[in-house]
Design an enzyme around this catalytic site. Structure first.
Site, short mmCIF file in Angstrom:
data_model
loop_
_atom_site.label_atom_id
_atom_site.label_comp_id
_atom_site.label_asym_id
_atom_site.label_seq_id
_atom_site.Cartn_x
_atom_site.Cartn_y
_atom_site.Cartn_z
N GLU A 278 0.82 -1.21 0.00
CA GLU A 278 0.00 0.00 0.00
C GLU A 278 0.86 1.26 0.00
O GLU A 278 0.87 2.03 0.98
CB GLU A 278 -0.96 -0.01 1.19
CG GLU A 278 -0.31 -0.33 2.51
CD GLU A 278 -1.30 -0.61 3.62
OE1 GLU A 278 -1.18 0.01 4.68
OE2 GLU A 278 -2.19 -1.45 3.42
N PRO A 279 1.58 1.52 -1.06
CA PRO A 279 2.41 2.73 -1.14
C PRO A 279 1.56 3.98 -1.29
O PRO A 279 0.49 3.96 -1.90
CB PRO A 279 3.27 2.48 -2.38
CG PRO A 279 2.42 1.58 -3.23
CD PRO A 279 1.67 0.71 -2.28
N ARG A 281 3.44 7.62 -0.71
CA ARG A 281 4.44 8.62 -1.09
C ARG A 281 5.01 8.37 -2.49
O ARG A 281 5.17 9.29 -3.29
CB ARG A 281 5.57 8.60 -0.05
CG ARG A 281 6.64 9.64 -0.22
CD ARG A 281 7.80 9.40 0.74
NE ARG A 281 7.32 9.15 2.09
CZ ARG A 281 7.09 10.11 2.99
NH1 ARG A 281 7.27 11.36 2.66
NH2 ARG A 281 6.66 9.80 4.20
N ARG A 317 6.14 19.67 6.37
CA ARG A 317 7.14 18.62 6.56
C ARG A 317 8.49 19.13 7.09
O ARG A 317 9.08 18.50 7.98
CB ARG A 317 7.34 17.82 5.27
CG ARG A 317 6.09 17.05 4.85
CD ARG A 317 6.39 16.10 3.69
NE ARG A 317 7.17 14.96 4.16
CZ ARG A 317 8.43 14.76 3.88
NH1 ARG A 317 9.11 15.64 3.13
NH2 ARG A 317 9.07 13.70 4.34
N TYR A 321 9.20 17.35 10.54
CA TYR A 321 10.10 16.20 10.43
C TYR A 321 11.55 16.59 10.13
O TYR A 321 12.37 15.70 9.87
CB TYR A 321 9.64 15.28 9.30
CG TYR A 321 8.23 14.77 9.41
CD1 TYR A 321 7.79 14.13 10.57
CD2 TYR A 321 7.34 14.91 8.36
CE1 TYR A 321 6.49 13.64 10.66
CE2 TYR A 321 6.05 14.42 8.44
CZ TYR A 321 5.63 13.79 9.59
OH TYR A 321 4.35 13.30 9.68
N CYS A 354 5.50 33.53 12.46
CA CYS A 354 6.44 34.01 13.48
C CYS A 354 6.86 32.87 14.41
O CYS A 354 6.55 32.88 15.61
CB CYS A 354 5.80 35.15 14.28
SG CYS A 354 6.93 35.94 15.43
N GLU A 355 7.53 31.90 13.86
CA GLU A 355 8.08 30.78 14.61
C GLU A 355 9.41 30.38 13.97
O GLU A 355 9.53 30.35 12.73
CB GLU A 355 7.13 29.59 14.61
CG GLU A 355 5.81 29.86 15.32
CD GLU A 355 5.04 28.60 15.63
OE1 GLU A 355 5.64 27.51 15.66
OE2 GLU A 355 3.81 28.72 15.85
N TYR A 383 1.91 14.60 1.09
CA TYR A 383 1.88 15.26 2.40
C TYR A 383 2.25 16.74 2.33
O TYR A 383 2.75 17.30 3.28
CB TYR A 383 2.80 14.53 3.39
CG TYR A 383 2.50 13.06 3.46
CD1 TYR A 383 1.36 12.60 4.10
CD2 TYR A 383 3.35 12.12 2.88
CE1 TYR A 383 1.07 11.24 4.15
CE2 TYR A 383 3.07 10.76 2.93
CZ TYR A 383 1.93 10.33 3.56
OH TYR A 383 1.63 8.99 3.60
#
Length: 443
Positions: A278-279, A281, A317, A321, A354-355, A383
């Site tokens: 079940e790919p 990406r 992302r 990550y 602002c982070e 994603y």
């Protein structure tokens, strides 16, 4: 040629990942001028090609698309037409898959700690003609909840194989306790599943973005699940060993050898059940690119900061990550023949939130940046738009195909406040979970 028409001995072409430089620069500039930025661009032809490569590599397996990677109608219709099934992580994804044309028998709902509303909706759709639908459970409680709703259809059991891998600790699932029933209790839960409905399958997933050395963990998972399948009575029809096929986001990463992964999976899968993968990406990552415009350029002692109109609300992302996405400027050249090429400059590309986490890329070499430059952020089909948010009350971007078809219109501030404006109703307005196809709207 469909996957079922191939033999394992036939090799399929496994081209390198599509990089920002491989996209038609003039076409991207034209789309940015027409639809504005930030803007996601999808290439359905690339989605179709990736599906065909998967079917060719796994000719004797069931290949399901992990819908969570990209749920846009255009992607889902392309995947369905290519012949893949749909593996769904929520009731909303099930609805989207059905609305995109997937027949119920090619849809599997993999419930992770499923909310009651999700189960209510899925069971309703099952009753309304979706009797071919398969529901995957990862806990005995989920079985009981389905039985309470009168569900007695096809059931798959998710097992925790005790082995995990992935590109980041936050997506390593195979050994995380919240995913699947413990391996040593799988037998009893499978028996219980057959008492509730029709036990048809096993499922496990090592993690996301698996490649290179991580593939050994995938092989261990496959072997364990095959062994378990042969020990069960009744025996499952299929064993899904998950997806998680890695995509080399950086040019320094070696490309995924899809054929070798398929061969290794088949070698480890020693049982009579049908193999399923079940790919997600792999299907869509390099079929998408993000366009963003430089809004500010600031020289500091450490670096040149390029502020852009896309940020962590557009592409999460990198912040979540520490993920790498290649960034390229379409407004100058570093190593071309242009006599007026700008000097290569080391840059920090940052968004408007602002982070400190709102950084799309550090230490990136770009032609000396100027306000108004158009930048591309590569391999964002998976994603990317799917994880976009309205944090800071920033409307989500538009999505268009490379041919200029609107996949999703750009959100407006009115869209963001609509639910608040409707706050005087009984809470049921807009409650239908069916998704509207907005491709005909203006971006």
């Amino acid at each position: 040629m469909s996957g079922s028409d191939r033999t394992a001995g036939e090799r399929t072409t496994n081209p390198p990942v599509r990089r920002p430089a491989d996209w038609d620069a003039e076409r991207l500039r034209s789309l940015a001028a027409e639809y504005g930025t930030p803007l996601y661009v999808l290439d359905p032809d690339r989605v179709r090609q990736n599906c065909e490569r998967l079917l060719g590599a796994f000719p004797d397996a069931t290949v399901d698309y992990a819908v969570k990677a990209n749920t846009t109608r255009t992607v889902l219709e392309t995947v369905e037409q290519a012949g893949l099934g749909a593996e769904c992580a929520s009731a909303g994804e099930v609805r989207r898959a059905l609305d995109a044309g997937f027949p119920a028998e090619r849809v599997r709902y993999t419930a992770v700690n499923p909310p009651a509303a999700d189960l209510d909706a899925v069971v309703d759709w099952w009753r309304e003609g979706g009797d071919g639908l398969t529901v995957t459970v990862g806990a005995r409680d989920a079985l009981d909840a389905l039985a309470e709703r009168g569900y007695d259809g096809r059931l798959c059991v998710r097992v925790n194989p005790g082995v995990g891998a992935g590109h980041h600790e936050k997506v390593t699932t195979g050994d995380a306790p919240q995913f699947g029933v413990p391996f040593d209790r799988a037998d009893e839960v499978c028996t219980a599943a057959d008492d509730v409905g029709e036990f048809v399958g096993l499922h496990a997933h090592v993690g996301s973005g698996v490649s290179g050395e991580d593939l050994s963990a995938h092989e261990v998972l496959v072997a364990r699940m095959a062994m378990l399948a042969d020990e069960l009575d009744p025996a499952p029809e299929f064993v899904s060993v998950g997806g998680g096929l890695g995509v080399p986001y950086s040019r320094d990463e070696p490309p995924l050898d899809l054929e070798s992964v398929a061969d290794a999976t088949r070698d480890a899968f020693d049982c009579d059940a049908r193999l399923a993968v079940e790919p997600g990406r792999y299907v869509v990552a390099d079929a998408g690119i993000l366009l963003t415009e430089a809004t500010t350029v600031k020289e500091t002692e450490e670096t040149v900061v390029v502020g852009v109109d896309a940020g962590m609300t557009t592409l999460l992302r990198p912040a979540l990550y520490d993920a790498y996405h290649e960034i390229r400027s379409l407004s100058g050249t570093v190593d071309g023949d242009d006599r007026h090429a700008r000097d290569p400059t080391l840059c920090l590309v940052a968004g408007p939130v602002c982070e400190t986490a709102d950084v799309l890329g550090e230490e990136r070499v770009l032609p000396a940046p100027e306000r108004g430059d158009l930048l591309t952020v590569g391999t964002t089909g998976a994603y990317g738009y799917e994880m976009a948010s309205t944090y800071n009350s920033r409307p989500r971007p538009a999505v268009v195909t490379l041919d200029g078809e609107t996949v999703a219109r750009r959100e407006t501030l009115a869209d963001l406040t609509r639910l608040e404006a409707d706050g005087d109703d009984d809470g049921t307005r807009g409650a239908d979970t069916r998704t509207a196809d907005t491709r005909g709207d203006d971006a």
